[in-house]
Design a protein around this motif. Sequence first.
Motif, PDB file in Angstrom:
ATOM      1  N   VAL A   8       1.397  -6.010  -0.444  1.00 40.66           N
ATOM      2  CA  VAL A   8       2.269  -4.938   0.059  1.00 40.66           C
ATOM      3  C   VAL A   8       2.181  -3.706  -0.840  1.00 40.66           C
ATOM      4  O   VAL A   8       2.357  -2.577  -0.370  1.00 40.66           O
ATOM      5  CB  VAL A   8       3.722  -5.436   0.213  1.00 40.66           C
ATOM      6  N   HIS A   9       1.878  -3.896  -2.124  1.00 39.32           N
ATOM      7  CA  HIS A   9       1.633  -2.757  -3.017  1.00 39.32           C
ATOM      8  C   HIS A   9       0.480  -1.910  -2.488  1.00 39.32           C
ATOM      9  O   HIS A   9       0.557  -0.675  -2.437  1.00 39.32           O
ATOM     10  CB  HIS A   9       1.325  -3.294  -4.420  1.00 39.32           C
ATOM     11  N   GLY A  10      -0.594  -2.584  -2.082  1.00 33.88           N
ATOM     12  CA  GLY A  10      -1.741  -1.861  -1.541  1.00 33.88           C
ATOM     13  C   GLY A  10      -1.426  -1.110  -0.270  1.00 33.88           C
ATOM     14  O   GLY A  10      -2.002  -0.052   0.004  1.00 33.88           O
ATOM     15  N   LYS A  11      -0.513  -1.641   0.534  1.00 35.82           N
ATOM     16  CA  LYS A  11      -0.145  -1.000   1.800  1.00 35.82           C
ATOM     17  C   LYS A  11       0.809   0.170   1.609  1.00 35.82           C
ATOM     18  O   LYS A  11       0.728   1.169   2.323  1.00 35.82           O
ATOM     19  CB  LYS A  11       0.507  -2.022   2.738  1.00 35.82           C
ATOM     20  N   THR A  12       1.750   0.031   0.674  1.00 36.88           N
ATOM     21  CA  THR A  12       2.859   0.979   0.587  1.00 36.88           C
ATOM     22  C   THR A  12       2.832   1.869  -0.653  1.00 36.88           C
ATOM     23  O   THR A  12       3.535   2.883  -0.696  1.00 36.88           O
ATOM     24  CB  THR A  12       4.215   0.227   0.590  1.00 36.88           C
ATOM     25  N   GLY A  13       2.057   1.478  -1.675  1.00 38.00           N
ATOM     26  CA  GLY A  13       2.099   2.209  -2.937  1.00 38.00           C
ATOM     27  C   GLY A  13       3.318   1.876  -3.773  1.00 38.00           C
ATOM     28  O   GLY A  13       3.579   2.522  -4.786  1.00 38.00           O
ATOM     29  N   ILE A  14       4.073   0.843  -3.374  1.00 37.86           N
ATOM     30  CA  ILE A  14       5.268   0.406  -4.094  1.00 37.86           C
ATOM     31  C   ILE A  14       4.948  -0.904  -4.810  1.00 37.86           C
ATOM     32  O   ILE A  14       4.582  -1.890  -4.170  1.00 37.86           O
ATOM     33  CB  ILE A  14       6.456   0.213  -3.130  1.00 37.86           C
ATOM     34  N   ASP A  15       5.078  -0.905  -6.143  1.00 38.31           N
ATOM     35  CA  ASP A  15       4.657  -2.036  -6.958  1.00 38.31           C
ATOM     36  C   ASP A  15       5.887  -2.718  -7.558  1.00 38.31           C
ATOM     37  O   ASP A  15       6.433  -2.256  -8.562  1.00 38.31           O
ATOM     38  CB  ASP A  15       3.723  -1.536  -8.073  1.00 38.31           C
ATOM     39  N   ILE A  16       6.326  -3.805  -6.937  1.00 38.35           N
ATOM     40  CA  ILE A  16       7.473  -4.571  -7.427  1.00 38.35           C
ATOM     41  C   ILE A  16       6.978  -5.943  -7.858  1.00 38.35           C
ATOM     42  O   ILE A  16       6.458  -6.711  -7.039  1.00 38.35           O
ATOM     43  CB  ILE A  16       8.568  -4.742  -6.354  1.00 38.35           C
TER      44      ILE A  16
END
Length: 289
Positions: free
Chosen positions: A180-188
Amino acid sequence: MNIDGLINGILDSYDTYGLINRSETENFPNRQNVVQVLSDLQSLVFPGFRTAEEICPSNLRYVTGLKVNSIIATLTKEIEKALLFTMCSKQAKAQDAVANSHCFRLAEKTALALIEEIPEIRRMISLDVKALMAGDPAAKSDEEIILSYPGLEAILVHRIAYFLYKNGVPIIPRIMSEHVHGKTGIDIHPGAQIGESFFIDHGTGIVIGETCVIGNNVKIYQGVTLGALSVKKSLQDKKRHPTIEDDVTIYANATILGGATIIGKGATIGGNTWVTESVPAGSKVFSKD
């Protein structure tokens, strides 16, 4: 060089450098299978939104049952492989029937527990939807948020990955979070603890570290980093990332670092600020530039 020679060169590199995900019992989870399970879990949370399927009252139980059984079967297999690699293989050879049986039972138990947790995940994500709806003037409906907001997708995947992480599942939660980081640019990081009614606006460039603790009704804008002051490997078992208490707002491109750093309840952190010390409740911190 002929084709056989080229193939031999690649095979030699497998022997020299490793990094092969073999089809034997000691292999890593398959990324494609994990991503498919994640997609099915998202569809289970938001039926009718994620895939092109006909949902109606007469077939909802059937569709749900198909997904549940598919998730349990695939996720059990992938968790078992992760456990065999990281846990059981340290105690016995992967071919050992006892080790295999133990890891399978743990994997199946965890997959079933995740399905049991779905109603609670749905409760929490519904609060996240409400927080986005209340906090973003551009949002027109809950449905629009579910279909199109990357922040909500990142939060949902995190809530799934966090459940697996805290239940001791290796590798798989990180595959989910990085997908999902790769999709959204959000790294949690899947280890971060995040409370209810979490609001991510825009989201691109947000980084939330493994030992970060975030309370309820927190609002974070794009480019925010909740990170560590040091990245020394020796500190991997220490709290390295900040604590964000309830009702805090953190504006774009703010950086908050350190495991001892606490942002008190109701505080506001302005954009482009650099914070490495605790901030009292109700405070406002702004960049002096």
